[in-house]
Design an enzyme around this catalytic site. Structure first.
Site, PDB file in Angstrom:
ATOM      1  N   ARG A 217      -9.013  13.068  16.063  1.00  0.00           N
ATOM      2  CA  ARG A 217      -7.967  12.528  15.191  1.00  0.00           C
ATOM      3  C   ARG A 217      -7.302  13.611  14.364  1.00  0.00           C
ATOM      4  O   ARG A 217      -7.092  13.472  13.162  1.00  0.00           O
ATOM      5  CB  ARG A 217      -8.558  11.466  14.272  1.00  0.00           C
ATOM      6  N   CYS A 218      -6.939  14.675  15.026  1.00  0.00           N
ATOM      7  CA  CYS A 218      -6.362  15.849  14.377  1.00  0.00           C
ATOM      8  C   CYS A 218      -4.973  16.080  14.958  1.00  0.00           C
ATOM      9  O   CYS A 218      -4.710  15.722  16.109  1.00  0.00           O
ATOM     10  CB  CYS A 218      -7.274  17.050  14.662  1.00  0.00           C
ATOM     11  N   GLY A 219      -4.105  16.690  14.190  1.00  0.00           N
ATOM     12  CA  GLY A 219      -2.795  17.044  14.712  1.00  0.00           C
ATOM     13  C   GLY A 219      -2.872  18.002  15.887  1.00  0.00           C
ATOM     14  O   GLY A 219      -1.953  18.092  16.691  1.00  0.00           O
ATOM     15  N   LEU A 220      -3.996  18.703  16.014  1.00  0.00           N
ATOM     16  CA  LEU A 220      -4.182  19.650  17.110  1.00  0.00           C
ATOM     17  C   LEU A 220      -4.907  19.038  18.308  1.00  0.00           C
ATOM     18  O   LEU A 220      -5.128  19.718  19.316  1.00  0.00           O
ATOM     19  CB  LEU A 220      -4.958  20.883  16.616  1.00  0.00           C
ATOM     20  N   THR A 221      -5.254  17.760  18.227  1.00  0.00           N
ATOM     21  CA  THR A 221      -5.998  17.099  19.308  1.00  0.00           C
ATOM     22  C   THR A 221      -5.342  17.247  20.677  1.00  0.00           C
ATOM     23  O   THR A 221      -6.058  17.376  21.682  1.00  0.00           O
ATOM     24  CB  THR A 221      -6.250  15.614  18.964  1.00  0.00           C
TER      25      THR A 221
END
Length: 165
Positions: free
Chosen positions: A34-38
């Site tokens: 659940r990360c912007g970098l996922t």
């Protein structure tokens, strides 16, 4: 004890090690769902597919230390990785990469400096470490650099153990 001898827990709870990969170029990444970098999961999977036969092995270590961006259970994480990004590289059990309970693998890895000469704590999700066959860490790449970036791909290609002509 080398990096390959340290115990790691599989997503199913079994204890193993990275020993099966001691002849590979190991790309070790702390991951989160659940990360912007996922979306980097997709890039990592593409690298795995493209360079598998030349000795690349990607491994993921889920971590919930950065704004709670990996809250799922190991089973939920596995299901997400496969369903969303088609991940077929090992994603181990959730660990801590910083602090008092830092996993031994990351105790070793975080001693490595990045391109700015800085070692120490993992900065965020999707920090990448390239480990050459035999265990020498050849690069530490901070999270913002995409695994699909030309510079990163060139770094991978330069360290692959098997050359294809």
């Amino acid at each position: 004890m080398s990096l390959y001898d340290l115990p790691v827990e599989t997503a199913s709870g079994d204890i193993t090690s990275l020993g099966a990969y001691d002849d590979k170029l190991l790309l070790v990444v702390n991951v989160a769902s659940r990360c912007g970098l996922t979306p980097q999961y997709g890039d990592l999977q593409q690298l795995q597919e493209k360079y598998r036969d030349q000795g690349l092995q990607v491994v993921g270590f889920p971590c919930n230390q950065f704004n709670g961006q990996e809250p799922g259970t190991n089973d939920e994480i596995q299901a997400f990785c496969v369903a969303t990004y088609g991940v077929d590289f090992p994603v181990f059990g959730k660990i801590e990469v910083n602090g008092e309970n830092r996993h031994p693998v990351y105790q070793e890895l975080t001693q490595t400096t990045d391109s700015q000469g800085e070692a120490g704590d993992v900065a965020w999700n999707f920090e990448k470490y390239l480990v050459a066959p035999g265990g020498t860490v050849v690069a530490r790449v901070r999270p913002q650099e995409s695994p699909a970036a030309d510079e990163f791909v060139a770094l991978v290609e330069a360290n692959l153990p098997v050359r294809v002509s």
